[in-house]
Design an enzyme around this catalytic site. Structure first.
Site, PDB file in Angstrom:
ATOM      1  N   ARG A   1      80.488  66.523  34.007  1.00  0.00           N
ATOM      2  CA  ARG A   1      79.856  67.669  33.324  1.00  0.00           C
ATOM      3  C   ARG A   1      80.241  67.787  31.853  1.00  0.00           C
ATOM      4  NH1 ARG A   1      81.178  70.094  38.444  1.00  0.00           N
ATOM      5  NH2 ARG A   1      79.294  70.328  39.710  1.00  0.00           N
TER       6      ARG A   1
ATOM      7  N   GLU B   1      64.760  58.760   6.817  1.00  0.00           N
ATOM      8  CA  GLU B   1      65.358  60.016   7.276  1.00  0.00           C
ATOM      9  C   GLU B   1      66.050  60.750   6.128  1.00  0.00           C
ATOM     10  OE1 GLU B   1      65.119  61.621  10.041  1.00  0.00           O
ATOM     11  OE2 GLU B   1      64.503  60.188  11.579  1.00  0.00           O
TER      12      GLU B   1
ATOM     13  N   LYS C   1      71.863  68.635   7.286  1.00  0.00           N
ATOM     14  CA  LYS C   1      71.693  68.718   8.733  1.00  0.00           C
ATOM     15  C   LYS C   1      72.760  69.597   9.368  1.00  0.00           C
ATOM     16  CE  LYS C   1      70.658  66.274  12.936  1.00  0.00           C
ATOM     17  NZ  LYS C   1      70.207  65.017  13.573  1.00  0.00           N
TER      18      LYS C   1
ATOM     19  N   GLU D   1      68.042  74.239  18.923  1.00  0.00           N
ATOM     20  CA  GLU D   1      66.660  74.107  18.466  1.00  0.00           C
ATOM     21  C   GLU D   1      65.754  75.224  18.993  1.00  0.00           C
ATOM     22  OE1 GLU D   1      63.197  70.741  18.429  1.00  0.00           O
ATOM     23  OE2 GLU D   1      65.223  70.043  18.092  1.00  0.00           O
TER      24      GLU D   1
ATOM     25  N   ASN E   1      62.520  67.857  12.529  1.00  0.00           N
ATOM     26  CA  ASN E   1      61.547  66.961  13.144  1.00  0.00           C
ATOM     27  C   ASN E   1      60.321  66.717  12.271  1.00  0.00           C
ATOM     28  OD1 ASN E   1      62.861  66.434  15.729  1.00  0.00           O
ATOM     29  ND2 ASN E   1      62.523  68.602  16.136  1.00  0.00           N
TER      30      ASN E   1
ATOM     31  N   HIS F   1      61.933  53.223  14.372  1.00  0.00           N
ATOM     32  CA  HIS F   1      61.912  54.688  14.313  1.00  0.00           C
ATOM     33  C   HIS F   1      61.748  55.214  12.891  1.00  0.00           C
ATOM     34  CE1 HIS F   1      62.750  58.854  15.229  1.00  0.00           C
ATOM     35  NE2 HIS F   1      63.752  58.842  14.367  1.00  0.00           N
TER      36      HIS F   1
END
Length: 364
Positions: free
Chosen positions: A125, A189, A231, A241, A249, A270
């Site tokens: 977890r 990016e 960021k 988000e 995005n 990407h």
């Protein structure tokens, strides 16, 4: 020659520090400072592991002689960011006997970071993950913010979890072995941060284009640190988000659709897909009366200057791309949702975008 790293602190409920500098993979004390237990798994890929895994393991062993260390290496490429390889990382943790205070070191690009981070989120977890990004794209984007995921046939990053890292160590010396195409993909990016929040940063990038493409250490460190600062500020305010973080995005709804439709590992990577996606988002913004076509053309010129693509690859059907977008995580029950802009540095979320406008942008 080693230099003092830039540091960026990410606050919130799970704070951590981003280190940007040279020779960080050889800094055993820094690597070991992230440890809380006696088990460490280094996850890397077939391209990166031969270059850097020995250095990371040697640094850890020198700092912590009693540490139990294992490695797990996956094939390189987006096509391998799968549930099967996620399961293989889980099995590697089980074989190590990793306890809840174990740490995973994600050594590689975004695929390794996403996959290792997701396994870390799920093992018992949640255990620690330290991101050791070796690509520019991972340094400025996927290693920061705690998004982890794998791809499935229906789309990119549809199975995952939010799991902030314990730390991020961006060793800029690893960029010396980065192919020029991958460096340019990372710069896409970087451009995104200027597009969504700081038009002046776009001007800085244009002025330093040649230095960045040449791999100038000072210019790259500055670009990485500034990108991480942007960021970090956004993810600290919106870790899951629910609002502002969606701005990160920009270009990704289009870009992810292109990646999924062309098949992961084929065609655009990407960063290249995001470059095309940003221009499509700028065109869609103009079609909706939010910004001028001149803004879109300025963005195209900047992307061209960095050698990034600005056109949808031949053979991709706009209707098929639209269908992919309907599965995007940013889509809501009420309709398509995009990150668009009012001009450079002024991005916002726009809901209920009509499919006819999207198709027009794709056909443009």
């Amino acid at each position: 020659m080693s230099t003092s790293p830039h540091t960026v602190d990410v606050g919130g409920s799970t704070p951590y520090r981003i280190h940007v500098g040279t020779d960080l993979l050889d800094d055993g004390a820094l690597l070991a400072s992230t440890l809380r237990g006696r088990h460490a798994l280094i996850v890397s890929d077939a391209n990166v592991a031969p270059l850097y895994a020995d250095r990371v393991e040697a640094s850890l062993r020198a700092a912590c002689p009693d540490l139990r260390i294992a490695r797990h290496v996956i094939p390189a490429g987006e096509a391998h960011k799968t549930l099967d390889n996620f399961g293989a990382v889980i099995n590697a943790l089980a074989a190590l006997g990793a306890t809840r205070d174990a740490c995973v070191y994600a050594l590689g690009g975004g695929v390794v970071g996403d996959l290792a981070g997701f396994a870390s989120a799920c093992w018992m977890r949640g255990i620690d993950v330290v991101q050791l990004p070796t690509t520019l794209l991972a340094m400025v984007d996927s290693s920061v913010g705690g998004k982890t995921a794998v791809d499935i046939a229906q789309g990119k990053n549809l199975v995952g979890a939010f799991h902030p890292p314990r730390a991020v160590l961006a060793d800029t010396t690893t960029l010396h072995t980065l192919p020029p195409r991958e460096l340019r993909a990372g710069l896409a990016e970087v451009i995104k941060y200027g597009a969504i929040s700081d038009a002046d940063f776009l001007h800085w990038l244009a002025a330093h284009c040649d230095a960045l493409l040449a791999g100038d250490a000072a210019a790259l460190a500055e670009a990485i640190a500034r990108s991480c600062t942007y960021k970090a500020a956004i993810t600290e305010r919106d870790p899951f988000e629910h609002g502002e973080r969606a701005l990160l995005n920009f270009g990704h709804t289009f870009g992810h659709a292109i990646e999924a439709e062309q098949g992961y590992g084929d065609g655009l990577n990407h960063g290249e897909a995001v470059a095309v996606g940003m221009l499509l988002a700028a065109r869609l913004s103009a079609a909706l009366g939010m910004a001028s076509l001149g803004d879109a053309e300025s963005l195209r010129s900047l992307l061209d200057g960095f050698g990034l693509p600005t056109e949808i690859p031949p053979g991709l059907d706009p209707e098929a791309l639209l269908a992919r977008m309907r599965l995007d995580k940013k889509t809501q029950a009420s309709g398509l949702r995009f990150i668009l802009w009012d001009g450079p540095g002024q991005a916002r979320v726009v809901a209920d975008v009509g499919p006819e406008h999207v198709l027009a942008a794709l056909h443009d």
